[in-house]
Design a protein around this motif. Structure first.
Motif, mmCIF file in Angstrom:
data_model
loop_
_atom_site.group_PDB
_atom_site.id
_atom_site.type_symbol
_atom_site.label_atom_id
_atom_site.label_comp_id
_atom_site.label_asym_id
_atom_site.label_seq_id
_atom_site.Cartn_x
_atom_site.Cartn_y
_atom_site.Cartn_z
ATOM 1 N N TRP A 118 0.845 -1.207 0.000
ATOM 2 C CA TRP A 118 0.000 0.000 0.000
ATOM 3 C C TRP A 118 0.875 1.250 0.000
ATOM 4 O O TRP A 118 0.607 2.210 -0.702
ATOM 5 N N LEU A 119 1.945 1.225 0.785
ATOM 6 C CA LEU A 119 2.855 2.371 0.816
ATOM 7 C C LEU A 119 3.564 2.564 -0.520
ATOM 8 O O LEU A 119 3.881 3.688 -0.902
ATOM 9 N N ASP A 120 3.814 1.468 -1.226
ATOM 10 C CA ASP A 120 4.505 1.543 -2.517
ATOM 11 C C ASP A 120 3.586 1.845 -3.689
ATOM 12 O O ASP A 120 4.062 1.946 -4.821
ATOM 13 N N ALA A 121 2.312 1.975 -3.472
ATOM 14 C CA ALA A 121 1.374 2.217 -4.565
ATOM 15 C C ALA A 121 1.806 3.450 -5.362
ATOM 16 O O ALA A 121 1.973 4.531 -4.811
ATOM 17 N N GLY A 122 2.027 3.255 -6.639
ATOM 18 C CA GLY A 122 2.427 4.347 -7.518
ATOM 19 C C GLY A 122 3.924 4.614 -7.529
ATOM 20 O O GLY A 122 4.375 5.532 -8.198
ATOM 21 N N ASP A 123 4.716 3.844 -6.789
ATOM 22 C CA ASP A 123 6.162 4.033 -6.742
ATOM 23 C C ASP A 123 6.829 2.869 -7.473
ATOM 24 O O ASP A 123 6.811 1.739 -6.990
ATOM 25 N N ALA A 124 7.415 3.136 -8.616
ATOM 26 C CA ALA A 124 8.038 2.081 -9.415
ATOM 27 C C ALA A 124 9.286 1.523 -8.732
ATOM 28 O O ALA A 124 9.672 0.383 -8.979
ATOM 29 N N ARG A 125 9.903 2.307 -7.851
ATOM 30 C CA ARG A 125 11.124 1.848 -7.188
ATOM 31 C C ARG A 125 10.850 0.863 -6.055
ATOM 32 O O ARG A 125 11.766 0.221 -5.560
ATOM 33 N N GLN A 126 9.589 0.775 -5.612
ATOM 34 C CA GLN A 126 9.221 -0.114 -4.509
ATOM 35 C C GLN A 126 10.090 0.167 -3.285
ATOM 36 O O GLN A 126 10.656 -0.725 -2.673
ATOM 37 N N SER A 127 10.193 1.441 -2.902
ATOM 38 C CA SER A 127 11.077 1.874 -1.826
ATOM 39 C C SER A 127 10.702 1.293 -0.470
ATOM 40 O O SER A 127 11.567 1.125 0.389
ATOM 41 N N PHE A 128 9.443 1.023 -0.260
ATOM 42 C CA PHE A 128 9.038 0.458 1.022
ATOM 43 C C PHE A 128 9.150 -1.064 1.010
ATOM 44 O O PHE A 128 9.653 -1.659 1.955
#
Length: 150
Positions: free
Chosen positions: A101-111
């Motif tokens: 859920w925290l990574d939603a929209g983040d292509a880097r998958q930082s979380f």
């Protein structure tokens, strides 16, 4: 029938209108441009102030934490509170679902793949690496501000 005494002269242009004062339409257009510029500046100032207040909220919560595990727990709590703005059930998510859920929209998958994994158990550990907490803090702060300013 022509009169040879008739004197003809060339046609002369009239005097050009002065540039000042401008016509009323130009006054209205100028006032409209100024009003739109002032409204945009006021809106940007309001948005910057809101972003500053949200950042101060995050930073004050981090300063109130006594040690690194408490900082991780405070970041998790703040992110869960902010997550409820997008999904009322976001704060109920656990484990990998929470990180996704925290990574939603983040292509880097930082979380899910990066420093954000510390949220899973960092608040419960005795020892937490200060570098990992600093990386998580930057990541969590950016996500918190983005969610709260929406």
């Amino acid at each position: 029938m022509t009169d040879s005494t008739l004197v003809l002269r060339d046609i002369h242009q009239g005097i050009a209108p002065p540039w000042w004062p401008p016509a009323p339409g130009w006054w209205i257009a100028g006032a409209l441009v100024l009003a739109l510029g002032a409204a945009y500046a006021a809106w940007r100032n309001h948005e910057r102030g809101k972003q500053r207040r949200v950042a101060n909220l995050f930073d004050s919560a981090m300063e109130a934490a006594n040690d690194l595990p408490e900082q991780v727990a405070a970041m998790s709590e703040l992110l869960r509170r902010a997550g409820r703005r997008g999904n009322p059930l976001a704060d109920k998510l656990q484990g990998e679902a929470w990180l996704a859920w925290l990574d939603a929209g983040d292509a880097r998958q930082s979380f899910g793949l990066g420093a954000g994994r510390l949220l899973l158990d960092g608040g419960f550990r005795r020892d937490v690496d200060a570098g990992d907490v600093a990386a998580l803090r930057a990541l969590a702060r950016a996500r918190f501000i983005a969610w709260m300013v929406k």
